[in-house]
Write an enzyme that holds these catalytic residues in place. Structure first.
Site, PDB file in Angstrom:
ATOM      1  N   ASP A 329      -1.550   4.383 -61.242  1.00  0.00           N
ATOM      2  CA  ASP A 329      -1.260   3.438 -62.020  1.00  0.00           C
ATOM      3  C   ASP A 329       0.316   3.523 -62.523  1.00  0.00           C
ATOM      4  OD1 ASP A 329      -1.561   1.373 -64.242  1.00  0.00           O
ATOM      5  OD2 ASP A 329      -3.504   2.235 -64.896  1.00  0.00           O
ATOM      6  N   GLU A 528      -4.062  -1.918 -73.454  1.00  0.00           N
ATOM      7  CA  GLU A 528      -3.784  -0.487 -73.400  1.00  0.00           C
ATOM      8  C   GLU A 528      -3.694  -0.046 -74.742  1.00  0.00           C
ATOM      9  OE1 GLU A 528      -1.539   0.866 -69.896  1.00  0.00           O
ATOM     10  OE2 GLU A 528      -1.458  -1.201 -69.230  1.00  0.00           O
TER      11      GLU A 528
END
Length: 846
Positions: A329, A528
């Site tokens: 990521d 997130e």
């Protein structure tokens, strides 16, 4: 009240292998004494499908043999389009680019589709320009198309995964995947970072809505369908020869199991839980030949997944036989022990095949090249990683596909938001809605006069949630969603078609008394860690529609509550005040799907019935792990008839969260555990401001209250010049670790008003819990602010990091200083995104 559940079937036969008992003689892998042991033999052994011909594999090996080490290193690095140019791609032989949530062609994440395709062509052309004698390797472009091609203006936006989990329809999931793939192909990308196959266990987590369910069996039942929809059925036929793209299951592994639901945190769970709960979705992913897997920011038992050789190499590649590439990521390699964003041989040696280094790629390329040459990264490991990248490109058919604009579906802009795709999305909305309460008010008569109230009624961005045109999905207007329908417009159209009427009044103050009211409320967009919450409840300002419901109910008007949310939350007050309650989740662009279920047809019978079932339990309080109000699988239908309701207790059993994380100062007062101080620049003669009016610095600083939003919702500072200067600071005793937010391109936002121009330069800095915290950042823009006007000024956290601040030890995130005279008012200091700012300060050039 009766509870209703349903059963569903998992067709993946090998799921049972997950439950094999741990035997004393099991193969144990443990790289060191500090790493928890793993037992590969206890994980399911999967047969990854054959996706390359022998000729295709031979081509991969031939290319590998001809590549220089510089080319090989470039192939395993992925850069963000906001930090890389086509020339960079050519010069560094980069294997891939991506567009982060806030990136777009020319720095415009709202750029028209044609500019995305043109940039794809430019990157492709650059990748094909190579030194004589070296092979040309086409670049791949990855994008976060997590609920449709959601970065592109005009694309179809499907419900987020939490809503799709409520639908219990794998066939629908496959059709959504196929429609999404087709729209991605229009703008020239070949790879989506989807599906998210997390199994959230704590819905305080800001990414919980990206998961289909807390039940691993339900998640697993969807994975194969979405992978097939995106990539097509696994075969040796090139993916790009059909209307497909490469998929990526993420985030491997247990991102949904972190302690306290902290994004990028640690999953301190047993290997049994790791395998049974969080490993389950990867069985159908492997069986259906998912092309790529993205590792998680998070860790398992203290070891970051991106550096965990046991999980990446021994389990995923070794035991589960994954044949594609593993990508990290966003700068996640920098969180691995001993690593930084600019250097991480540990991740490559752990089995990572591609490093997502959005803004750190150049330094990472240099360090990785050096580490290969000095043997820190073995050439055999580099070759394996590059071969996996090449296999995915071979499987896509990139070597024969030509430039993006020449491929099938490219440039067919009419496919973005095509009617047939919007029809699938509207169907998904209908199937995802969960009715939690109905005393008989639903379905409504479409010939009636309907009031639509609530702050979420006419806001397409809000109903679409995060990962919508931008990372956080904030700062957007309905005008940026051509062809989309807000919940209000869907209701208005539905009743108008039947001869009824509708009135929009967010505060509930109607002009004509309605026959019934629909109050739309809920969460605002987030993505997130910015969505992490300390308890399962709405922020106080988002609960204001509850008073509207109470007012309408007191007037004898039937109330239907519709909640926009990425997770189940404690909303007992809304459940009590409404006559019917519907959870709409985050429905996306086709808001008319909600109206489809709220109104009766021409025969006074509903045209569609509710079929959505909760994808996870609904809480009775705001406590994680507390009592359950409605269990997993609960959901009413019209066939159930009216249900008797007994009022629920309205005690959340937790302290009010107030502003939530990332808010340090609001409505003129510091958040809990924070302090507002005025001092000399060197910290001397400090005054903690607890009441106003106040005087500090020997009379040089006067602090009073002023209005912003609410009475006395800000603090006004009148500062007189002095050789010791003046600093206004918001700090705390316990230091913050803002490294995660810094990596995520988060900004520090200050809502302020210039009252009197500064007579000397103004700077901003942070205070660390150690003596040194970097250089102050000049804020020349402060003097150029329009006097008397409130605005939001933003400073990227990366500016403070670049200036030398230790972002892991921030005791004061806001410190504004000057040696001159200055008058300004301050209402709020918080973390946020550029979309929320009026002025963004540019980082000084070093």
């Amino acid at each position: 009240m009766p509870f209703k559940t349903i059963n569903y079937i998992i067709t993946t036969a090998t799921l049972c292998v997950l439950a094999l008992p741990l035997s004393a003689g099991a193969d144990v892998q443990s790289p060191s004494d500090s790493v928890a042991p793993i037992h590969p033999a206890q994980w399911p052994e999967i047969t990854y499908p054959r996706v390359l011909t022998s000729e295709g594999e031979a081509h991969v090996q031939s290319l590998l043999a001809k590549m220089s080490v510089e080319q090989k290193v470039g192939q395993i690095i992925q850069a963000d389009i906001g930090s890389v140019t086509p020339d960079d791609v050519r010069n560094y032989h980069l294997g891939s680019v991506l567009n982060g949530g806030n990136s777009g062609p020319g720095g415009n994440d709202l750029a028209p589709a044609s500019e995305w395709l043109a940039l794809a062509d430019a990157f492709y052309a650059a990748s094909m320009q190579v030194p004589r004698g070296r092979p040309a390797i086409p670049i791949m472009w990855g994008t976060d198309a997590v609920h449709g091609h959601s970065n592109i203006v005009g694309a179809t936006l499907f419900p987020h995964n939490v809503g799709l989990g409520a639908a219990r329809d794998p066939d629908l999931i496959e059709r959504i995947g196929r429609a999404t793939a087709a729209e991605i192909r229009v703008t020239g990308q070949e790879w989506t970072f989807a599906p998210t196959v997390t199994v959230p266990q704590d819905y305080r987590w800001g990414r919980a809505y990206e998961g289909y369910s807390s039940d691993p069996a339900l998640v697993a039942s969807y994975v194969g369908a979405m992978v097939r929809g995106l990539q097509g059925p696994p075969s040796t036929k090139p993916i790009l020869s059909g209307p497909f793209v490469a998929a990526s299951t993420k985030h491997f592994l247990a991102d949904g199991a972190t302690q306290d639901g902290r994004d990028q945190g640690d999953a301190d769970i047993s290997e049994l839980e790791l395998r049974l709960i969080h490993g389950a979705p990867y069985i159908p992913a492997m069986e259906n030949g998912v092309a790529t897997v993205m590792t998680s920011f998070s860790s398992w038992k203290g070891v970051k997944i991106s550096g965990h050789k046991g999980l990446v190499t021994d389990i995923l590649k070794g035991r589960m036989n994954f044949g594609g590439l593993v990508v990290t990521d966003w700068n996640a390699h920098g969180q691995v022990a001993g690593c930084s964003n600019a250097s991480c041989p540990t991740a490559v040696n752990a089995g990572i095949d591609m490093l997502m280094a959005p803004d750190s790629w150049r330094a990472l390329y240099g360090s990785t090249l050096a580490q290969v040459k000095d043997g820190t990264i073995p050439m055999s490991r580099l070759d394996d990683a590059v071969a996996r990248v090449l296999r995915v490109k071979q499987r896509l058919g990139l070597f024969e596909a030509g430039k993006p604009s020449s491929r099938a579906l490219s440039g067919r802009y009419e496919l973005l938001g095509a009617p047939e795709h919007r029809a699938i999305a509207r169907e998904a909305v209908r199937k995802s809605l969960v009715m939690l309460k109905n005393t008989g008010v639903l379905p409504l008569r479409p010939t009636a006069h309907i009031l639509v109230a609530g702050d979420g009624a006419d806001d397409i961005a809000r109903q679409s949630g995060g990962w919508t045109l931008s990372w956080q999905g904030t700062g957007l207007t309905n005008a940026q969603f051509p062809g989309a329908t807000s919940l209000w417009r869907g209701i208005e159209q539905s009743v108008a078609k039947a001869g009824g009427s509708a009135e929009l009044a967010p505060d509930g103050d109607y002009k004509q008394r309605p026959d019934a009211a629909i109050v739309i409320f809920g969460e605002t967009p987030y993505a997130e860690f910015q969505g992490d919450i300390p308890s399962l409840q709405l922020r106080p300002e988002l609960r204001r529609p509850f008073a509207t419901m109470r007012k309408l109910k007191a007037a004898g008007i039937p109330v239907v509550a519709v909640m926009i949310t990425g997770r189940p939350l404690y909303v007992n007050e809304a459940l009590n005040q409404s006559d019917a309650f519907v959870t709409a989740w985050l429905p996306g662009s086709e808001g008319a799907g909600v109206a489809d279920l709220l109104f009766a047809g021409t025969d006074n019978m509903p045209a569609h019935d509710f079929r959505g079932r909760l994808p996870t339990a609904w809480p009775a309080t705001a406590q994680h792990g507390g009592a359950t109000l409605f269990p997993l699988g609960y959901g009413l239908t019209y066939a159930d008839g009216p249900q008797r309701w007994i009022d629920l207790p309205e005690d959340s059993l937790v302290a009010d969260d107030g502003n939530g994380p990332g808010v340090y100062f609001d409505k003129g007062v510091p958040a809990a555990s924070w302090s507002l101080t005025v001092s000399q620049i060197d910290g001397g003669d400090s005054l903690r401001v607890t009441t106003v009016p106040a005087v500090g610095l020997g009379g040089r600083a006067q602090i009073t209250a002023t209005d912003y939003g609410v009475q006395e919702g800000a603090r006004q500072f009148a500062i007189i010049a002095g050789s010791e200067g003046a600093a206004v600071e918001i700090g705390a005793l316990d230091a913050l670790d803002l490294s995660r937010e810094t990596n995520g391109d988060v900004l520090l936002l200050a809502t302020l008003r210039l009252d009197a121009p500064p007579s000397a330069p103004v700077s901003m800095s942070m205070r660390c819990d150690s003596a040194e915290c970097g250089r102050p950042i000049p804020i020349a823009e402060f003097a150029r602010l329009a006097p008397g006007q409130w605005q939001v000024m933003a400073v990227p956290l990366k500016c403070f990091a670049t200036a030398g601040a230790d972002m892991t030890r921030i005791a004061a995130p806001f410190r504004l200083a000057t040696t001159g005279s200055l008058g300004f008012s301050l209402a709020r200091v918080a973390l946020g995104s550029a979309a929320e700012a009026d002025t963004v300060i540019q980082c000084p050039v070093r």
